[in-house]
Scaffold this motif. Structure first.
Motif, PDB file in Angstrom:
ATOM      1  N   MET A  74       2.260  -8.393   6.902  1.00 41.50           N
ATOM      2  CA  MET A  74       0.761  -8.542   6.524  1.00 41.50           C
ATOM      3  C   MET A  74      -0.099  -8.350   7.507  1.00 41.50           C
ATOM      4  SD  MET A  74      -1.150 -11.397   4.300  1.00 41.50           S
ATOM      5  CE  MET A  74      -1.253 -12.382   5.770  1.00 41.50           C
ATOM      6  N   LEU A  75       0.099  -8.954   8.451  1.00 38.16           N
ATOM      7  CA  LEU A  75      -0.877  -9.075   9.906  1.00 38.16           C
ATOM      8  C   LEU A  75      -1.059  -7.484  10.260  1.00 38.16           C
ATOM      9  CD1 LEU A  75      -0.306 -12.136  11.560  1.00 38.16           C
ATOM     10  CD2 LEU A  75      -1.835 -11.792   9.950  1.00 38.16           C
ATOM     11  N   THR A  76       0.060  -6.740  10.518  1.00 42.14           N
ATOM     12  CA  THR A  76       0.165  -5.465  10.918  1.00 42.14           C
ATOM     13  C   THR A  76      -0.347  -4.478   9.951  1.00 42.14           C
ATOM     14  OG1 THR A  76       2.163  -6.023  11.984  1.00 42.14           O
ATOM     15  CG2 THR A  76       1.784  -3.687  11.612  1.00 42.14           C
ATOM     16  N   GLU A  77      -0.126  -4.743   8.822  1.00 39.74           N
ATOM     17  CA  GLU A  77      -0.464  -3.831   7.656  1.00 39.74           C
ATOM     18  C   GLU A  77      -2.005  -4.014   7.410  1.00 39.74           C
ATOM     19  OE1 GLU A  77       0.964  -1.216   6.329  1.00 39.74           O
ATOM     20  OE2 GLU A  77       2.842  -1.691   7.281  1.00 39.74           O
ATOM     21  N   GLY A  78      -2.584  -5.269   7.171  1.00 36.46           N
ATOM     22  CA  GLY A  78      -3.813  -5.649   7.090  1.00 36.46           C
ATOM     23  C   GLY A  78      -4.019  -5.758   5.411  1.00 36.46           C
ATOM     24  N   SER A  79      -2.800  -5.995   4.853  1.00 35.30           N
ATOM     25  CA  SER A  79      -2.930  -6.092   3.453  1.00 35.30           C
ATOM     26  C   SER A  79      -1.596  -6.785   3.078  1.00 35.30           C
ATOM     27  CB  SER A  79      -3.069  -4.731   2.783  1.00 35.30           C
ATOM     28  OG  SER A  79      -2.597  -4.929   1.360  1.00 35.30           O
ATOM     29  N   LEU A  80      -1.651  -7.752   2.096  1.00 32.70           N
ATOM     30  CA  LEU A  80      -0.359  -8.545   1.314  1.00 32.70           C
ATOM     31  C   LEU A  80       0.537  -7.324   0.641  1.00 32.70           C
ATOM     32  CD1 LEU A  80       1.251 -11.000   1.083  1.00 32.70           C
ATOM     33  CD2 LEU A  80      -0.205 -11.695  -0.694  1.00 32.70           C
ATOM     34  N   ALA A  81      -0.369  -6.513  -0.293  1.00 33.46           N
ATOM     35  CA  ALA A  81       0.139  -5.716  -1.002  1.00 33.46           C
ATOM     36  C   ALA A  81       0.985  -4.866  -0.271  1.00 33.46           C
ATOM     37  CB  ALA A  81      -0.619  -5.176  -1.874  1.00 33.46           C
ATOM     38  N   ARG A  82       0.335  -4.025   0.847  1.00 31.77           N
ATOM     39  CA  ARG A  82       1.258  -3.085   1.753  1.00 31.77           C
ATOM     40  C   ARG A  82       2.459  -3.722   2.420  1.00 31.77           C
ATOM     41  NH1 ARG A  82      -4.307  -1.020   2.564  1.00 31.77           N
ATOM     42  NH2 ARG A  82      -4.571  -2.364   4.272  1.00 31.77           N
ATOM     43  N   ALA A  83       2.093  -5.219   2.745  1.00 30.66           N
ATOM     44  CA  ALA A  83       3.415  -5.641   3.492  1.00 30.66           C
ATOM     45  C   ALA A  83       4.336  -5.657   2.541  1.00 30.66           C
ATOM     46  CB  ALA A  83       2.809  -6.865   3.798  1.00 30.66           C
ATOM     47  N   VAL A  84       4.199  -6.162   1.158  1.00 25.85           N
ATOM     48  CA  VAL A  84       5.243  -6.149   0.069  1.00 25.85           C
ATOM     49  C   VAL A  84       5.932  -4.908   0.161  1.00 25.85           C
ATOM     50  CG1 VAL A  84       5.775  -6.688  -2.119  1.00 25.85           C
ATOM     51  CG2 VAL A  84       4.086  -8.006  -0.903  1.00 25.85           C
ATOM     52  N   GLY A  85       5.196  -3.925  -0.191  1.00 25.80           N
ATOM     53  CA  GLY A  85       5.913  -2.295  -0.117  1.00 25.80           C
ATOM     54  C   GLY A  85       6.657  -2.101   0.855  1.00 25.80           C
ATOM     55  N   ALA A  86       6.217  -2.553   2.282  1.00 26.01           N
ATOM     56  CA  ALA A  86       6.930  -2.208   3.467  1.00 26.01           C
ATOM     57  C   ALA A  86       8.040  -2.943   3.403  1.00 26.01           C
ATOM     58  CB  ALA A  86       6.077  -2.497   4.607  1.00 26.01           C
ATOM     59  N   GLN A  87       8.081  -4.288   3.202  1.00 23.71           N
ATOM     60  CA  GLN A  87       9.175  -5.032   3.088  1.00 23.71           C
ATOM     61  C   GLN A  87      10.364  -4.709   2.240  1.00 23.71           C
ATOM     62  OE1 GLN A  87       9.410  -7.091   6.167  1.00 23.71           O
ATOM     63  NE2 GLN A  87       9.574  -8.898   4.951  1.00 23.71           N
ATOM     64  N   LYS A  88      10.012  -4.316   0.940  1.00 28.70           N
ATOM     65  CA  LYS A  88      10.524  -3.939  -0.169  1.00 28.70           C
ATOM     66  C   LYS A  88      11.455  -2.717   0.298  1.00 28.70           C
ATOM     67  CE  LYS A  88      11.076  -4.997  -4.026  1.00 28.70           C
ATOM     68  NZ  LYS A  88      12.180  -5.825  -4.794  1.00 28.70           N
ATOM     69  N   GLY A  89      10.672  -1.719   0.954  1.00 28.26           N
ATOM     70  CA  GLY A  89      11.171  -0.436   1.449  1.00 28.26           C
ATOM     71  C   GLY A  89      12.453  -0.708   2.335  1.00 28.26           C
ATOM     72  N   ARG A  90      11.902  -1.739   3.397  1.00 23.94           N
ATOM     73  CA  ARG A  90      13.265  -2.006   4.368  1.00 23.94           C
ATOM     74  C   ARG A  90      14.409  -2.515   3.591  1.00 23.94           C
ATOM     75  NH1 ARG A  90       8.729  -2.966   7.706  1.00 23.94           N
ATOM     76  NH2 ARG A  90       8.572  -4.938   7.284  1.00 23.94           N
ATOM     77  N   GLN A  91      14.167  -3.410   2.531  1.00 20.51           N
ATOM     78  CA  GLN A  91      15.269  -4.220   1.997  1.00 20.51           C
ATOM     79  C   GLN A  91      16.198  -3.392   1.151  1.00 20.51           C
ATOM     80  OE1 GLN A  91      13.497  -7.220  -0.384  1.00 20.51           O
ATOM     81  NE2 GLN A  91      12.826  -8.492   1.410  1.00 20.51           N
ATOM     82  N   GLU A  92      15.346  -2.269   0.398  1.00 22.53           N
ATOM     83  CA  GLU A  92      16.091  -1.361  -0.129  1.00 22.53           C
ATOM     84  C   GLU A  92      17.021  -0.358   0.516  1.00 22.53           C
ATOM     85  OE1 GLU A  92      13.092   0.311  -2.573  1.00 22.53           O
ATOM     86  OE2 GLU A  92      12.768  -1.472  -3.970  1.00 22.53           O
ATOM     87  N   ALA A  93      16.534  -0.055   1.734  1.00 22.59           N
ATOM     88  CA  ALA A  93      16.937   0.675   2.837  1.00 22.59           C
ATOM     89  C   ALA A  93      18.557   0.174   3.211  1.00 22.59           C
ATOM     90  CB  ALA A  93      16.382   1.189   3.917  1.00 22.59           C
ATOM     91  N   ALA A  94      18.355  -1.374   3.257  1.00 20.37           N
ATOM     92  CA  ALA A  94      19.458  -1.869   3.966  1.00 20.37           C
ATOM     93  C   ALA A  94      20.423  -2.292   2.914  1.00 20.37           C
ATOM     94  CB  ALA A  94      19.032  -3.188   4.506  1.00 20.37           C
ATOM     95  N   ALA A  95      19.973  -2.313   1.553  1.00 18.78           N
ATOM     96  CA  ALA A  95      20.831  -2.971   0.568  1.00 18.78           C
ATOM     97  C   ALA A  95      21.476  -1.554  -0.254  1.00 18.78           C
ATOM     98  CB  ALA A  95      19.902  -3.842  -0.648  1.00 18.78           C
TER      99      ALA A  95
END
Length: 495
Positions: free
Chosen positions: A188-209
């Protein structure tokens, strides 16, 4: 040189398995009860066996799947039905928004978000995308503090609270964000947005899962992992002592390394006797105790109220063909504000897991279903939960299952006559510390161990911590953490 593992839950078993596999050390497990596996346990309805505790593992990383494959169980891996879960709110019920973490949406204005929280709340949440970021890397906020700041109270109370209550038995304001969602705050601190942080985290999780599945289990139930793991431990020469409670680490001081794979309150009792300096008593209160502010830490008491702390799971067996269509998806998470419903969550087992429905149909006939309801919240220690009687819990579950499935089922609402049987499973202290205060206390204990030399190799026996309270909730954290603990022991031993 012997390694003692105190606690025969999943963490202790995995640590012992990894040690036996990768080192020449003798390993012994001490388990106070008469069975291994901790929160993985069977629940039997005659000829049908389901999970009494944990039923799945998160696939956000490959670690558990890799472990299952190493056990030779890859052919039993199974995905849940993709229909997804529902959310029960005070005013409505509907499918849970798909793109989110802990109910925090990646797109605050998505249609499935608006359908549950309304247009005004969605527009407030969308301000997160452009609002200045006031949080810094030095902060250690709760989930609720960040969500309320970035997206508003309505979203926190409507979407996030039911999910945290169902998963952690606590509201979002009682949960440390860094503990329950590792990496999200930093993103979130990097993206400047909680929503964008969720999107980034979900993307990484889906790529690993594994694509399309956020969780997986084993055909026949996740509890089956314990039997296979025990057989492999015995084959590798690991000694297992059931019914052996270690009251003092002095009992096993001849071991060079000790892995303490217990809940934090039990672990602290052992550590307090082994280490004589003050931070440990101020870091934890024992079960049934509180530590006053004047005790040295300046922190509030450890949140262990009494021996009834924990959760109760009530599994109902039904003959209800009207549930064949999965009218509430794979289950429901319940808002704490929903009136007339005591359960915090409901899992429609036979809708979620194809193997369970097949087994019920084969053994009992078509139209049979299994549903599990969960009781026990941290913020309501006197409410229904582990300390309630079987009669009280079953009565609540019979009422709640009818209410949650509703009156609009094709074929009519569930009637009492369709509920054929019930089983209650209790999990004492199944609620690990996830508040910021408790996270700080865990770090204090680890720092105390480092100062004592018991983690660095200069003190004997060396002490190591494993399990849910130290790794985080769920197999996706417990398994890799326990394997790392074992790897560290093997590395220290070889130097």
């Amino acid at each position: 040189m012997t390694v003692a593992v105190v606690g025969g839950g999943v963490a202790g078993m995995v640590a012992a398995w990894e040690l036996a596999r990768t080192s020449e050390r003798d390993v012994v497990i001490f388990e106070a009860s008469d069975r291994l596996g901790g929160a993985l346990a069977p629940l039997r309805f005659g000829s049908v066996t389901l999970d009494a505790g944990a039923e799945a593992f998160a696939t956000r990383g490959p670690e558990v799947r890799d472990f299952v494959e190493q056990l030779g169980l890859e052919s039993l891996l199974t995905d849940p039905h993709p229909v997804g879960a529902w959310l029960q709110l005070p005013h409505t019920a509907g499918p849970l928004p798909l793109a989110g973490i802990l109910g925090i949406p990646a797109d605050p204005e998505a249609e499935d978000v608006r359908a549950l929280i309304g247009d005004a709340a969605a527009e407030r949440a969308a301000q997160d995308l452009h609002a200045p970021m006031r949080w810094t890397a030095q902060d250690r906020p709760s989930v609720g503090a960040v969500v309320r700041d970035r997206m508003g109270d309505a979203l926190a109370d409507t979407l996030v609270a039911p999910i945290t209550a169902g998963v952690y038995s606590a509201g979002p304001d009682a949960l440390d964000l860094r503990t329950v969602a590792p990496g999200l705050f930093e993103t979130m601190l990097t993206e400047g947005s909680l929503a964008r942080a969720v999107g980034a985290q979900k993307g990484r999780q889906e790529a690993a899962a594994k694509a399309g599945s956020a969780v997986q289990s084993l055909r026949g139930g996740l509890w089956g992992l314990v039997d296979v793991l025990e057989r492999q431990l015995l084959a590798a020469g690991v000694r297992i002592e059931r019914g052996r409670r270690i009251e003092d680490l002095a009992e096993i001081s001849d071991c060079e390394d000790i892995v303490i794979a217990l809940d934090a309150p039990e672990a602290s009792d052992l550590l307090s006797r082994a280490l004589s300096f003050p931070p440990l008593p101020s870091a934890f209160g024992g079960l049934g105790t509180t530590i006053p502010r004047s005790s040295g830490s300046g922190l509030p008491p450890w949140l262990i109220d009494d021996a009834t702390r924990g959760v109760a799971l009530v599994t109902l067996l039904l003959n209800a063909p009207q549930l064949d269509a999965r009218p509430r998806g794979t289950g429901m998470l319940v808002s704490p504000k929903a009136e007339g419903i005591t359960a915090k969550a409901m899992t429609h087992i036979s809708a979620k897991w194809g193997w369970a429905k097949e087994e019920l149909d084969a053994q009992l006939g078509a139209g049979h279903h299994a549903v599990r309801l969960s009781y026990g919240r941290i913020e309501d220690p006197h409410g229904p939960g582990r300390g309630s009687s079987d009669e009280e819990l079953i009565a609540l579950a019979r009422r709640d299952v009818v209410t949650l499935f509703g009156q609009d089922l094709v074929g009519g609402p569930i009637s009492g006559e369709q509920i054929l049987d019930a089983r209650v499973a209790r999990w004492q202290r199944a609620l690990p510390g996830t508040s910021a205060v408790q996270a700080a206390r865990l770090r204090e204990v680890q720092a105390a161990l480092r100062r004592s030399g018991r983690m660095s190799g200069t003190g004997r026996p060396r002490l190591h911590l494993a399990g849910t309270w130290f790794a985080g909730t769920g197999l996706a954290r417990v398994v890799p953490h326990a394997r790392r603990v074992a790897t560290d022991i093997a590395r220290i031993s070889s130097t």
